[in-house]
Design a protein around this motif. Structure first.
Motif, mmCIF file in Angstrom:
data_model
loop_
_atom_site.group_PDB
_atom_site.id
_atom_site.type_symbol
_atom_site.label_atom_id
_atom_site.label_comp_id
_atom_site.label_asym_id
_atom_site.label_seq_id
_atom_site.Cartn_x
_atom_site.Cartn_y
_atom_site.Cartn_z
ATOM 1 N N PRO A 64 0.889 -1.318 -0.185
ATOM 2 C CA PRO A 64 0.194 -0.093 -0.064
ATOM 3 C C PRO A 64 0.795 1.388 0.129
ATOM 4 O O PRO A 64 0.117 2.238 -0.516
ATOM 5 C CB PRO A 64 -0.766 -0.080 1.426
ATOM 6 N N GLU A 65 2.078 1.331 0.564
ATOM 7 C CA GLU A 65 2.888 2.404 0.582
ATOM 8 C C GLU A 65 3.854 2.563 -0.741
ATOM 9 O O GLU A 65 4.784 3.597 -0.807
ATOM 10 C CB GLU A 65 3.745 2.166 1.807
ATOM 11 N N ASP A 66 3.778 1.584 -1.398
ATOM 12 C CA ASP A 66 4.746 1.415 -2.595
ATOM 13 C C ASP A 66 4.128 0.936 -3.910
ATOM 14 O O ASP A 66 4.293 -0.383 -3.861
ATOM 15 C CB ASP A 66 5.917 0.969 -2.236
ATOM 16 N N ASN A 67 3.327 1.487 -4.664
ATOM 17 C CA ASN A 67 2.921 0.911 -5.895
ATOM 18 C C ASN A 67 2.802 1.918 -7.035
ATOM 19 O O ASN A 67 3.026 2.919 -6.893
ATOM 20 C CB ASN A 67 1.575 0.165 -5.463
ATOM 21 N N PHE A 68 1.948 1.466 -7.967
ATOM 22 C CA PHE A 68 1.646 2.171 -9.283
ATOM 23 C C PHE A 68 0.890 3.619 -8.978
ATOM 24 O O PHE A 68 1.381 4.753 -9.330
ATOM 25 C CB PHE A 68 0.810 1.576 -10.014
ATOM 26 N N TYR A 69 0.000 3.507 -7.739
ATOM 27 C CA TYR A 69 -0.799 4.536 -7.636
ATOM 28 C C TYR A 69 -0.097 5.629 -6.612
ATOM 29 O O TYR A 69 -0.294 6.871 -6.569
ATOM 30 C CB TYR A 69 -2.293 4.494 -7.138
ATOM 31 N N THR A 70 0.808 5.328 -5.762
ATOM 32 C CA THR A 70 1.337 6.045 -4.863
ATOM 33 C C THR A 70 2.565 6.634 -5.709
ATOM 34 O O THR A 70 2.860 8.023 -5.336
ATOM 35 C CB THR A 70 2.363 5.127 -3.723
ATOM 36 N N GLN A 71 2.978 6.018 -6.791
ATOM 37 C CA GLN A 71 4.087 6.758 -7.568
ATOM 38 C C GLN A 71 3.442 7.736 -8.313
ATOM 39 O O GLN A 71 4.192 8.925 -8.373
ATOM 40 C CB GLN A 71 4.688 5.657 -8.338
ATOM 41 N N TYR A 72 2.151 7.677 -8.761
ATOM 42 C CA TYR A 72 1.542 8.802 -9.323
ATOM 43 C C TYR A 72 1.197 9.952 -8.518
ATOM 44 O O TYR A 72 1.610 11.167 -8.721
ATOM 45 C CB TYR A 72 0.093 8.180 -9.810
ATOM 46 N N ILE A 73 1.047 9.726 -7.211
ATOM 47 C CA ILE A 73 0.855 10.777 -6.244
ATOM 48 C C ILE A 73 2.147 11.326 -6.017
ATOM 49 O O ILE A 73 2.345 12.819 -5.948
ATOM 50 C CB ILE A 73 0.217 10.222 -5.088
ATOM 51 N N LYS A 74 3.105 10.552 -5.830
ATOM 52 C CA LYS A 74 4.440 11.188 -5.491
ATOM 53 C C LYS A 74 4.969 12.020 -6.466
ATOM 54 O O LYS A 74 5.464 13.210 -6.348
ATOM 55 C CB LYS A 74 5.594 10.181 -5.122
ATOM 56 N N ASP A 75 4.838 11.608 -7.777
ATOM 57 C CA ASP A 75 5.205 12.421 -8.764
ATOM 58 C C ASP A 75 4.613 13.567 -9.003
ATOM 59 O O ASP A 75 5.295 14.756 -9.451
ATOM 60 C CB ASP A 75 5.182 11.735 -10.175
ATOM 61 N N GLY A 76 3.326 13.611 -8.931
ATOM 62 C CA GLY A 76 2.315 14.536 -9.130
ATOM 63 C C GLY A 76 2.732 15.669 -8.148
ATOM 64 O O GLY A 76 2.878 17.192 -8.302
ATOM 65 N N MET A 77 2.971 15.487 -6.651
ATOM 66 C CA MET A 77 3.143 16.270 -5.771
ATOM 67 C C MET A 77 4.530 17.095 -6.019
ATOM 68 O O MET A 77 4.769 18.313 -5.658
ATOM 69 C CB MET A 77 3.117 15.618 -4.352
ATOM 70 N N LEU A 78 5.506 16.259 -6.493
ATOM 71 C CA LEU A 78 6.842 16.553 -6.407
ATOM 72 C C LEU A 78 6.837 17.696 -7.872
ATOM 73 O O LEU A 78 7.404 18.753 -7.850
ATOM 74 C CB LEU A 78 7.812 15.621 -6.763
ATOM 75 N N ARG A 79 6.107 17.333 -8.690
ATOM 76 C CA ARG A 79 6.036 18.289 -9.949
ATOM 77 C C ARG A 79 5.082 19.552 -9.634
ATOM 78 O O ARG A 79 5.745 20.491 -10.220
ATOM 79 C CB ARG A 79 5.270 17.225 -11.114
ATOM 80 N N ASP A 80 4.210 19.294 -8.768
ATOM 81 C CA ASP A 80 3.400 20.505 -8.826
ATOM 82 C C ASP A 80 3.486 21.323 -7.711
ATOM 83 O O ASP A 80 3.512 22.508 -7.492
ATOM 84 C CB ASP A 80 1.853 20.092 -8.513
ATOM 85 N N HIS A 81 4.044 20.956 -6.766
ATOM 86 C CA HIS A 81 4.537 21.443 -5.282
ATOM 87 C C HIS A 81 5.789 21.342 -4.719
ATOM 88 O O HIS A 81 6.004 21.956 -3.744
ATOM 89 C CB HIS A 81 3.315 21.170 -4.431
ATOM 90 N N ASN A 82 6.723 20.507 -5.431
ATOM 91 C CA ASN A 82 7.952 20.418 -4.985
ATOM 92 C C ASN A 82 7.827 19.788 -3.417
ATOM 93 O O ASN A 82 8.552 20.216 -2.599
ATOM 94 C CB ASN A 82 8.685 21.663 -4.907
ATOM 95 N N VAL A 83 6.986 18.813 -3.258
ATOM 96 C CA VAL A 83 6.802 18.321 -2.131
ATOM 97 C C VAL A 83 7.221 16.668 -2.405
ATOM 98 O O VAL A 83 6.557 15.910 -3.159
ATOM 99 C CB VAL A 83 5.298 18.312 -1.522
#
Length: 573
Positions: free
Chosen positions: A88-107
């Motif tokens: 649950p902490e490391d999968n396709f969808y968590t990566q989508y969120i991680k990439d999006g937050m880093l891209r959009d907010h540098n978080v």
């Protein structure tokens, strides 16, 4: 699950709610990052706030709402322990969120798994140890209140108000209603945001449609007809199960009697119960303290002693698959459970398993057999609120955490998480609706429509009510749509919908949520399995202990709170 606070029930409704789509649980091996939709609105110039650059600079943000220096946050995610599921902490969808937050907010986002079925206890322990994730999620508001009183929870009121201009998606989606649902009317403190519940669908009563046909029985529409049906299942076990007749279970339930018998017990509650009485007694979300509840449990006790109920139901904890496997094998005639329970999980659903093992006509169908004293099939439904999202006091990045909630509330992000990639986990239909495709490999979802990641939202929402309803109907691969339509209609029929009667914190509830829940489950299990002549003594002793252990103090304080804010009124206007 857990103990709710600050809401009561108002006005009957026959609303047919939207619904969750089931998702399959197959083996997953996440690797590459998922493709992303267009950048979220919160990351575009059109959604930029009117604040000056100087004001944004104070927050460490540039004009695109990106932190000038990378921030790091941790986010809770439920671990459901699904067989064949992904981490649950490391999968396709968590990566989508991680990439999006880093891209959009540098978080940078790190997910922290918490066991779903013991989440209340685990969250308690993490908060006590000052190790809770920066963004927490729970169904148990009492736990949040307890730690808020000890200084362990951040007050979200200034965060949502002062940063409103940079949180357009959060405010637009949750609105004033859900954001301030739990705001204390006296102090103005806000310890949690209420996620939006897009569907009021709760539970249903299911029976084996093929068994009804085989015994030439009509679908029961009353308690007596339902009991007669269970007796017929038992008496005709050889006809229905052949050489497996000794495995017959006319009616199944679980250790969580309060949830699993709710439609039965609700039918014993007087139709004219007031909003005042509901609010005072509704801190137990299984409706344990509603008037005449005991008589519903008495019926279960009778059935248990007549061998109409699965004898081993108290032995298996939350998350155990034994009962599901008995249903899949075809041994169970009827049960009460989540509104679409037999149809969930695609190829691994109870429905699919029955069809494979028993035959194409084997299926559970939702029925409506339990009428109250007014002849209504009353259901006590939630208000439009769901899980509670909170920040522990240990959160050092509250603004980054707020931007996370805003990002996760943005429509494109929510839809992607709910449906995944077009052509892989869903297809677009000619009418514009979406139909899920049974996922395989890394693209599976561990929870229905990925609700464990859409933490500000529970239930499908494509931004268009018509498309949402059509997509819901598409969401059960291999299930005849008539089963879904019937279940969807019955679950909210003649429902009484929850409204907010916010009176502020009820101090007597502090620390009581988990303890009272365990006492409730324990004594209800003992009451159901007691001999008929011992039922009253067992039930009454259990209720006395429940009340003496904090329940009565909560009732008394809630009574005083109601009188303070609503005086002698018995109904909310």
């Amino acid at each position: 699950m857990g103990f709710r606070r600050g809401w009561t029930i108002l006005a009957a409704s026959s609303t047919i709610a939207l619904a969750l789509a089931g998702c399959t649980n197959n083996n997953a091996a996440p690797s590459d990052s998922p493709a992303s939709p267009a950048p979220s609105a919160s990351a575009t110039s059109s959604a930029s706030p009117n604040d000056s650059n100087a004001e944004l600079d104070k927050l460490g943000l540039d004009s695109n709402l990106k932190f000038k220096e990378t921030r790091k946050i941790t986010v809770e995610v439920y671990d459901r322990g699904n067989d064949g599921g992904s981490k649950p902490e490391d999968n396709f969808y968590t990566q989508y969120i991680k990439d999006g937050m880093l891209r959009d907010h540098n978080v940078e986002v790190t997910f922290v798994p918490v066991p779903r079925w013991t989440e209340g206890e685990v969250i308690n322990n993490l908060l006590a140890a000052n190790q809770a994730p920066d963004i927490g999620v729970t169904y148990d508001y009492a736990t949040i209140q307890t730690y808020a009183n000890m200084g362990g929870i951040l007050d979200l009121a200034p965060l949502v108000e002062d940063n409103k201009a940079i949180l357009p998606n959060l405010w637009g989606y949750l609105t004033e209603t859900n954001i301030n649902w739990d705001k204390d009317p006296s102090t103005g403190t806000l310890w949690a945001l209420e996620a939006r519940l897009n569907t009021l669908n709760r539970i249903n009563t299911f029976v084996r449609e093929d068994w009804l046909k085989k015994l030439n029985l009509p679908a029961p529409t009353s308690l007596q007809e339902f009991e007669d049906m269970l007796v017929a299942f038992k008496d005709n076990a050889s006809t229905l199960l052949g050489s497996d007749a000794d495995k017959m279970i006319p009616f199944s339930t679980s250790f969580d009697i309060g949830w699993r018998a709710d439609h039965l017990t609700a039918s014993f509650v007087p139709n004219d119960i007031t909003d005042r009485d509901i609010f005072i007694h509704d801190f137990d979300d299984r409706h344990l303290l509603y008037p005449n509840y005991k008589e519903g449990i008495r019926v279960l006790n009778k059935w248990y002693n007549e061998d109409l109920i699965w004898k081993d139901f108290p032995l298996y904890p939350a998350g155990d698959q034994t009962e599901d496997n008995l249903m899949k094998a075809g041994y169970v005639g009827a049960f009460i459970h989540n509104w679409d329970y037999p149809y969930r999980n695609g190829n691994d659903s109870i429905h699919a398993s029955l069809q494979k093992l028993v035959g194409p006509d084997a299926a559970y169908i939702a029925i409506e057999p339990f009428a109250n004293d007014a002849g209504d099939y009353k259901k006590f439904l939630s208000g439009p609120v769901d899980r509670k999202v909170f920040f522990p006091a240990s959160n050092k990045e509250p603004v980054a955490s707020m931007l996370y909630l805003d990002w996760i509330s943005e429509l494109d992000n929510r839809v992607f998480l709910q449906f995944g990639e077009e052509g892989v986990t869903h297809e677009k239909m000619p009418d514009g609706s979406l139909a899920t495709i049974a996922a395989t490999g890394e693209k599976i979802m561990n929870s229905p429509a990925n609700i464990d990641y859409t933490i500000t939202s529970n239930g499908l929402d494509l931004g268009d009510p018509d498309l949402t309803v059509k997509s819901m109907a598409n969401g059960y691969a291999g299930v005849d749509s008539r089963f879904i339509v019937t279940a969807n209609q019955i679950t909210t029929h003649e429902g009484r919908i929850g409204k907010n009667a916010n009176v502020g914190a009820i101090q007597a509830e502090d620390g009581q949520g988990q303890a009272l829940k365990e006492k409730r489950d324990t004594f209800l299990n003992k009451a159901v399995t007691a001999s008929v002549d011992k039922f009253d003594s067992v039930y009454d002793a259990g209720m006395k202990d429940y009340l003496n252990s904090g329940g009565q103090a909560i009732i008394d304080e809630r009574t005083s709170a109601w009188e303070k804010y609503f005086g002698n009124e018995t109904m909310l206007k």
